[in-house]
Structure formats: structure tokens, C-alpha cells
Enzyme design. Structure first.
Site, PDB file in Angstrom:
ATOM      1  N   HIS A  12       0.815  -1.227   0.000  1.00 17.85           N
ATOM      2  CA  HIS A  12       0.000   0.000   0.000  1.00 17.85           C
ATOM      3  C   HIS A  12       0.849   1.277   0.000  1.00 17.85           C
ATOM      4  CE1 HIS A  12      -0.008  -0.427   4.667  1.00 17.85           C
ATOM      5  NE2 HIS A  12       0.985   0.342   4.289  1.00 17.85           N
ATOM      6  N   HIS A  59      -1.615   4.858   9.785  1.00 15.43           N
ATOM      7  CA  HIS A  59      -0.255   5.383   9.943  1.00 15.43           C
ATOM      8  C   HIS A  59      -0.231   6.721  10.682  1.00 15.43           C
ATOM      9  CE1 HIS A  59       0.019   2.568   6.570  1.00 15.43           C
ATOM     10  NE2 HIS A  59       1.323   2.516   6.729  1.00 15.43           N
ATOM     11  N   HIS A 192       9.989  -4.165   4.421  1.00 13.91           N
ATOM     12  CA  HIS A 192      10.502  -2.800   4.269  1.00 13.91           C
ATOM     13  C   HIS A 192      10.790  -2.177   5.630  1.00 13.91           C
ATOM     14  CE1 HIS A 192       6.117  -2.040   4.589  1.00 13.91           C
ATOM     15  NE2 HIS A 192       6.284  -0.731   4.638  1.00 13.91           N
ATOM     16  N   GLU A 239       3.806  -5.097   8.795  1.00 12.50           N
ATOM     17  CA  GLU A 239       2.474  -4.991   8.165  1.00 12.50           C
ATOM     18  C   GLU A 239       2.015  -6.333   7.572  1.00 12.50           C
ATOM     19  OE1 GLU A 239       2.773  -0.261   6.924  1.00 12.50           O
ATOM     20  OE2 GLU A 239       3.026  -1.775   5.387  1.00 12.50           O
TER      21      GLU A 239
HETATM   22  C1  DHB Z   1       6.357   3.299   2.223  1.00 18.58           C
HETATM   23  C2  DHB Z   1       5.778   2.056   2.523  1.00 18.58           C
HETATM   24  C3  DHB Z   1       4.688   1.977   3.395  1.00 18.58           C
HETATM   25  O1  DHB Z   1       4.078   0.801   3.759  1.00 18.58           O
HETATM   26  C4  DHB Z   1       4.166   3.136   3.959  1.00 18.58           C
HETATM   27  O2  DHB Z   1       3.096   3.024   4.762  1.00 18.58           O
HETATM   28  C5  DHB Z   1       4.742   4.366   3.684  1.00 18.58           C
HETATM   29  C6  DHB Z   1       5.842   4.451   2.811  1.00 18.58           C
HETATM   30  C7  DHB Z   1       7.499   3.414   1.258  1.00 18.58           C
HETATM   31  O3  DHB Z   1       8.116   2.406   0.859  1.00 18.58           O
HETATM   32  O4  DHB Z   1       7.808   4.548   0.839  1.00 18.58           O
HETATM   33 FE    FE Z   2       2.595   1.158   5.436  1.00 14.96          FE
END
Ligand code: DHB
Ligand code: FE
Length: 295
Positions: A12, A59, A192, A239
């Protein structure tokens, strides 16, 4: 009775919303990512869900560190989007399904889940971007029941708890006395980490193992703790809990329709998994336990 037609897990990332706003779907950076959604949309056109139950993580738009529910279920007639700081265009309100929301809430409370119920709930990119990917023409044929899982303020719920939540949501949906076709979505991940010493961290082998296990034998993932997932997938990779909850709702007899995995989109390993329920009427089976695997 309501039936679950299947489930979709998708990343997302806010940059996806920016790319959509700028029409960059054919740009070489974006094409392999957006092309992954063509098959998902074809399947959705056949499955034709009436309602989406969406596991997502807020978030900092609707909940902040001062008050952070572990599990929050939306019970609003509509959900308003707002920009939580990424500069994305604000989308029109999304229709809810309060009757189904309250049925799910009643059913989860009866199964001893202690929930936060939200008759107002602002929704951020984690809710909006997947709807833009799956219903890009702005068609949005479905009502949505959002279920937010805390991934921000520790302690976080465990993968086992999220899987059990998903199973209970699956039982709630299947006991709803209306002929609805329901799609279950889980948004976030895959690996990530956005900040700190490991900013930019991605773990492809862990992600691919998770996609395999989400497709078949998802119980294996419940042997991890939330901290294990942070270690292996990065602090925002946790997540993955949304995908685990989504998978819990589907039950045991599931067929994989499609997957896509693309590195990177912004800082994230972007994943997509489309699963179809072959047992639309059956109850999810018992939880099996397994040793944690480190990948
Ligand atoms: C990014 C990924 C995310 O899941 C998020 O909530 C905000 C930013 C990213 O990779 O930039
Ligand atoms: Fe996210």
C-alpha cells in the site's frame, strides 16, 4: 448466507498513489508493478464481491500514540480520506456497511475479542491505495468494512493473534444472514524499513517464503512473534500481520489465483497475492502449531 469469495494481499505504498495521480502506469519503473494487478482485476470482475472486509494499518491519521487500539473495527456509513502528509489527492468518501460491521463486532465480542468500535474513522493511504489498484476506473463497486491492526505502538499483536482474529472474522462473515459475496483484503508489507540503521532493508527470501506459506499452510507463520517479523522483514514489514489476518479469514480450502512480487517500489518489496475460496460455505479449521523458521 454471506460467503467469502476469496482474499487479496497487497502492498500500500503512498508513492503508488502519487504514480496513479500522475498517470505513470506505463513508465518503465512502474510498469512491472502495475501490470501485476491486471490478473487481480480480471478475477475480481468474475468474483464480483458486494462487500470488502479490509485489514489495514493506520499510519497516524485516525489513531495516534496517545490512544492506540490493537484492533479497531469501522462501523460507519462512510469513511473519509484525508492526507496524512504524503501530498496525495484526497479521494471521495468510501461507502461502509454498518449492518455487517455490527454483526462482525457482535460476533468477535462473543468470541472474547476486546475491540475498539469506530463510528467515525478517517482512512489513509493503506486503505485508499489498494482500492485504486483493484478498482482503477473509480468504479469502486463495493462497500467496505475496515479493520485496523496496530503496527505502530508496541506491544503489537502477535501473528497468532492476528490469524485467530482473521478466523473469527471469517466465522462472523459466514454467519451473516444475507446473500452477500465478501472479499477479504489485507494491505501492507512486504519487507521494508523506512528509518533507522536498517532503512531500505528488504528480505526477498523471507517474502517469498511468506507468499508460499500464505498460499498453503499459513499456520506456520503463527509460530513467529511480531519481533521475529520485524527482525526478518523490517520494522514496517510487520504490516505482514494484515496478510496473516486476511488469510485466517479464508479457511482451509484455498486456491492461489495469482501472485506478483516486485522490488523495490519506493522502499518496499511490493507483493500481491490473490486467493480464491473453494469452500465458500465452510468454517475455518483448527489452528496447527509449528516451529518458527528463520529465513
Ligand atoms: C512506504 C511504505 C509503506 O508501507 C508506507 O506506509 C509508507 C511508505 C514506502 O516504501 O515509501
Ligand atoms: Fe505502510
Amino acid at each position: 448466507m454471506a460467503q467469502i469469495v476469496g482474499g487479496i494481499g497487497t502492498s500500500h505504498v503512498p508513492a503508488i498513489g502519487a504514480a496513479i495521480a500522475k498517470g505513470l502506469q506505463q513508465d518503465p519503473y512502474w510498469k512491472p508493478f502495475f501490470d501485476g494487478y491486471v490478473r487481480a482485476r480480471e478475477w475480481l470482475a468474475e468474483a464480483r464481491p458486494d462487500v470488502v472486509v479490509m485489514f489495514y494499518n493506520d499510519h497516524g491519521l485516525n489513531f495516534f500514540l496517545d490512544k492506540m487500539p490493537t484492533f479497531a473495527v469501522g462501523a460507519a456509513a462512510e469513511y473519509h480520506n484525508a492526507d496524512e502528509g504524503w501530498g496525495l489527492p484526497v479521494q471521495a468518501p468510501f461507502p461502509g456497511d454498518p449492518a455487517l460491521s455490527w454483526h462482525i463486532i457482535e460476533s468477535l465480542a462473543a468470541e472474547e475479542f476486546d475491540l475498539t468500535t469506530c463510528q467515525e474513522m478517517k482512512v489513509d493511504h493503506a486503505f485508499v491505495v489498494p482500492t485504486q489498484l483493484l478498482w482503477p476506473e473509480g468504479g469502486r463497486p463495493v462497500r467496505i468494512v475496515p479493520i485496523a491492526i496496530n503496527t505502530i505502538q508496541h506491544p503489537l499483536p502477535s501473528p497468532a493473534r492476528c490469524f485467530k482474529l482473521g478466523r473469527a472474522v471469517g466465522r462472523a462473515i459466514r454467519s451473516y444472514d444475507e446473500d452477500l459475496k465478501v472479499l477479504v483484503l489485507g494491505t501492507g508489507g512486504l519487507s521494508h524499513q523506512l528509518d533507522g540503521k536498517r532503512a531500505g532493508f528488504i528480505n526477498k527470501s523471507f517474502d517469498l517464503m511468506c507468499l508460499d506459506r500464505l498460499s498453503r499452510f499459513p499456520e506456520v507463520l503463527t509460530a513467529y512473534s511480531a519481533a521475529d517479523i520485524i527482525e526478518m522483514a523490517g520494522s514496517q514489514g510487520v504490516e505482514l500481520l494484515m496478510w496473516i489476518a486476511m488469510r485466517g479469514a479464508l479457511g482451509d480450502d484455498v486456491a492461489e489465483v495469482h501472485r506478483n512480487y516486485h522490488i523495490p517500489i519506493s522502499n518496499t518489496a511490493a507483493g500481491l497475492l490473490v486467493l480464491e475460496c473453494r469452500d465458500a460455505g465452510r468454517q475455518p479449521g483448527r489452528l496447527r502449531t509449528a516451529w518458527p523458521l528463520r529465513v
